[in-house]
Write a protein that holds these residues in place. Sequence first.
Motif, mmCIF file in Angstrom:
data_model
loop_
_atom_site.group_PDB
_atom_site.id
_atom_site.type_symbol
_atom_site.label_atom_id
_atom_site.label_comp_id
_atom_site.label_asym_id
_atom_site.label_seq_id
_atom_site.Cartn_x
_atom_site.Cartn_y
_atom_site.Cartn_z
ATOM 1 N N ASP A 104 0.798 -1.223 0.000
ATOM 2 C CA ASP A 104 0.000 0.000 0.000
ATOM 3 C C ASP A 104 0.838 1.284 0.000
ATOM 4 O OD1 ASP A 104 -2.361 1.465 -0.010
ATOM 5 O OD2 ASP A 104 -2.480 1.505 2.179
ATOM 6 N N PRO A 105 1.738 1.450 -0.983
ATOM 7 C CA PRO A 105 2.525 2.681 -1.012
ATOM 8 C C PRO A 105 1.722 3.856 -1.550
ATOM 9 C CG PRO A 105 3.006 1.398 -2.952
ATOM 10 C CD PRO A 105 2.068 0.561 -2.092
ATOM 11 N N ALA A 106 2.118 5.048 -1.172
ATOM 12 C CA ALA A 106 1.545 6.252 -1.766
ATOM 13 C C ALA A 106 2.265 6.567 -3.073
ATOM 14 C CB ALA A 106 1.668 7.429 -0.807
ATOM 15 N N THR A 107 3.539 6.151 -3.154
ATOM 16 C CA THR A 107 4.362 6.416 -4.327
ATOM 17 C C THR A 107 5.092 5.148 -4.719
ATOM 18 O OG1 THR A 107 4.674 8.705 -3.607
ATOM 19 C CG2 THR A 107 6.210 7.859 -5.268
ATOM 20 N N LEU A 108 5.005 4.802 -5.996
ATOM 21 C CA LEU A 108 5.672 3.626 -6.534
ATOM 22 C C LEU A 108 6.681 4.085 -7.579
ATOM 23 C CD1 LEU A 108 6.021 0.584 -7.027
ATOM 24 C CD2 LEU A 108 3.945 0.652 -8.391
ATOM 25 N N VAL A 109 7.939 3.713 -7.379
ATOM 26 C CA VAL A 109 9.021 4.117 -8.272
ATOM 27 C C VAL A 109 9.519 2.894 -9.026
ATOM 28 C CG1 VAL A 109 11.314 5.156 -8.412
ATOM 29 C CG2 VAL A 109 9.710 5.944 -6.650
ATOM 30 N N CYS A 110 9.321 2.886 -10.336
ATOM 31 C CA CYS A 110 9.881 1.834 -11.189
ATOM 32 C C CYS A 110 11.305 2.266 -11.525
ATOM 33 C CB CYS A 110 9.071 1.680 -12.467
ATOM 34 S SG CYS A 110 7.381 1.142 -12.199
ATOM 35 N N CYS A 111 12.265 1.508 -11.089
ATOM 36 C CA CYS A 111 13.662 1.898 -11.257
ATOM 37 C C CYS A 111 14.236 1.514 -12.609
ATOM 38 C CB CYS A 111 14.506 1.302 -10.133
ATOM 39 S SG CYS A 111 14.019 1.936 -8.527
ATOM 40 N N ASP A 112 13.546 0.672 -13.347
ATOM 41 C CA ASP A 112 14.020 0.265 -14.673
ATOM 42 C C ASP A 112 12.818 -0.059 -15.556
ATOM 43 O OD1 ASP A 112 13.284 -2.486 -14.034
ATOM 44 O OD2 ASP A 112 15.179 -2.637 -12.954
ATOM 45 N N ASP A 113 13.103 -0.200 -16.843
ATOM 46 C CA ASP A 113 12.024 -0.458 -17.797
ATOM 47 C C ASP A 113 11.370 -1.824 -17.590
ATOM 48 O OD1 ASP A 113 12.045 2.022 -19.111
ATOM 49 O OD2 ASP A 113 13.781 1.416 -20.298
ATOM 50 N N ALA A 114 12.128 -2.798 -17.082
ATOM 51 C CA ALA A 114 11.537 -4.118 -16.817
ATOM 52 C C ALA A 114 10.467 -4.019 -15.727
ATOM 53 C CB ALA A 114 12.626 -5.110 -16.406
ATOM 54 N N ALA A 115 10.726 -3.234 -14.699
ATOM 55 C CA ALA A 115 9.718 -3.040 -13.647
ATOM 56 C C ALA A 115 8.506 -2.296 -14.209
ATOM 57 C CB ALA A 115 10.316 -2.280 -12.474
ATOM 58 N N ALA A 116 8.751 -1.285 -15.035
ATOM 59 C CA ALA A 116 7.636 -0.543 -15.641
ATOM 60 C C ALA A 116 6.794 -1.459 -16.524
ATOM 61 C CB ALA A 116 8.166 0.642 -16.436
ATOM 62 N N SER A 117 7.447 -2.338 -17.270
ATOM 63 C CA SER A 117 6.718 -3.284 -18.116
ATOM 64 C C SER A 117 5.847 -4.215 -17.274
ATOM 65 C CB SER A 117 7.708 -4.098 -18.954
ATOM 66 O OG SER A 117 7.025 -5.027 -19.758
ATOM 67 N N ALA A 118 6.398 -4.690 -16.176
ATOM 68 C CA ALA A 118 5.628 -5.553 -15.276
ATOM 69 C C ALA A 118 4.423 -4.802 -14.699
ATOM 70 C CB ALA A 118 6.524 -6.079 -14.156
ATOM 71 N N LEU A 119 4.618 -3.520 -14.373
ATOM 72 C CA LEU A 119 3.512 -2.706 -13.857
ATOM 73 C C LEU A 119 2.457 -2.490 -14.928
ATOM 74 C CD1 LEU A 119 3.103 -1.090 -11.070
ATOM 75 C CD2 LEU A 119 5.269 -2.228 -11.371
ATOM 76 N N ARG A 120 2.891 -2.288 -16.163
ATOM 77 C CA ARG A 120 1.923 -2.133 -17.257
ATOM 78 C C ARG A 120 1.025 -3.371 -17.366
ATOM 79 N NH1 ARG A 120 6.598 -0.783 -20.141
ATOM 80 N NH2 ARG A 120 6.968 1.454 -19.988
ATOM 81 N N ASP A 121 1.626 -4.550 -17.202
ATOM 82 C CA ASP A 121 0.840 -5.780 -17.251
ATOM 83 C C ASP A 121 -0.086 -5.902 -16.042
ATOM 84 O OD1 ASP A 121 2.106 -6.480 -19.619
ATOM 85 O OD2 ASP A 121 3.519 -7.855 -18.647
ATOM 86 N N ALA A 122 0.432 -5.586 -14.875
ATOM 87 C CA ALA A 122 -0.352 -5.736 -13.646
ATOM 88 C C ALA A 122 -1.523 -4.751 -13.571
ATOM 89 C CB ALA A 122 0.555 -5.571 -12.428
ATOM 90 N N TYR A 123 -1.346 -3.563 -14.131
ATOM 91 C CA TYR A 123 -2.361 -2.512 -14.029
ATOM 92 C C TYR A 123 -2.908 -2.085 -15.384
ATOM 93 C CZ TYR A 123 -1.008 -2.196 -9.160
ATOM 94 O OH TYR A 123 -0.756 -2.482 -7.851
ATOM 95 N N ALA A 124 -2.896 -2.983 -16.355
ATOM 96 C CA ALA A 124 -3.342 -2.658 -17.714
ATOM 97 C C ALA A 124 -4.748 -2.066 -17.726
ATOM 98 C CB ALA A 124 -3.284 -3.901 -18.603
ATOM 99 N N ASP A 125 -5.664 -2.654 -16.974
ATOM 100 C CA ASP A 125 -7.046 -2.157 -16.966
ATOM 101 C C ASP A 125 -7.145 -0.741 -16.419
ATOM 102 O OD1 ASP A 125 -7.874 -4.559 -18.035
ATOM 103 O OD2 ASP A 125 -8.538 -5.393 -16.118
ATOM 104 N N ASP A 126 -6.280 -0.393 -15.497
ATOM 105 C CA ASP A 126 -6.285 0.952 -14.920
ATOM 106 C C ASP A 126 -5.592 1.954 -15.843
ATOM 107 O OD1 ASP A 126 -7.326 0.472 -12.032
ATOM 108 O OD2 ASP A 126 -5.808 -1.078 -12.349
ATOM 109 N N LEU A 127 -4.503 1.522 -16.457
ATOM 110 C CA LEU A 127 -3.720 2.425 -17.295
ATOM 111 C C LEU A 127 -4.473 2.850 -18.556
ATOM 112 C CD1 LEU A 127 -0.221 0.744 -16.887
ATOM 113 C CD2 LEU A 127 -0.972 2.934 -15.917
ATOM 114 N N VAL A 128 -5.316 1.975 -19.103
ATOM 115 C CA VAL A 128 -6.058 2.350 -20.315
ATOM 116 C C VAL A 128 -7.069 3.470 -20.047
ATOM 117 C CG1 VAL A 128 -5.770 0.116 -21.426
ATOM 118 C CG2 VAL A 128 -7.838 0.566 -20.096
ATOM 119 N N LEU A 129 -7.395 3.700 -18.799
ATOM 120 C CA LEU A 129 -8.354 4.752 -18.447
ATOM 121 C C LEU A 129 -7.702 6.128 -18.314
ATOM 122 C CD1 LEU A 129 -10.387 2.769 -15.768
ATOM 123 C CD2 LEU A 129 -10.950 3.125 -18.187
ATOM 124 N N ILE A 130 -6.372 6.181 -18.346
ATOM 125 C CA ILE A 130 -5.653 7.447 -18.202
ATOM 126 C C ILE A 130 -5.598 8.128 -19.567
ATOM 127 C CG2 ILE A 130 -3.439 8.513 -17.626
ATOM 128 C CD1 ILE A 130 -2.974 6.197 -15.661
#
Length: 184
Positions: A104-130
């Motif tokens: 439950d962080p207030a801020t999530l920092v992806c330190c590399d593109d691999a982490a960002a890619s994993a986040l894109r997969d995990a939160y795909a349904d949320d990201l398409v709404l942005i």
Amino acid sequence: MASERDARRRAYLDKAAAEVDALEARGVIMGGNAFSTVLLAKGVLSEGEKSGEAPFSGADGTALKASLKALGYAPEEWEWLLTIDADGEPLAPELLAEAICALDPATLVCCDDAAASALRDAYADDLVLIDALEEAMLAPGAVARVRGMRVINLGGFSDALADPHEKQVMWARLKKIPPLGEPF
């Protein structure tokens, strides 16, 4: 009154410990302060980390901790999470999302593109709404709001440490996520 408050605190701690233990039993690798407001995620290990060093114990961790402190975060105000398991395989998107939810962080920092890619997969349904494309794609330097969290992709923090200009780029990105509450 104090014993009731102590019992509630103990119950919160026990619940958090049980959640972390259950996630670790399912292959999630994490550490730091599980109650912090900042979560550092990475999906690419350094050579030292591949050889057994703890994640974020090298130059990247030292630089990130110093940067967070300079921004006004308390020295203990960070938690880390690998988006890969012990075999180097990406965590299942549902498991990654569950781990982030438990911390439950207030801020999530992806330190590399691999982490960002994993986040894109995990939160795909949320990201398409942005609406903003850079935020929806978790482009390096863009700050997105996802499930109540600020999410930023630094885009290669460890690699940037070798280049003075790129270090300044990382610092500029980190300055976009100052503490949300009172400064330390």
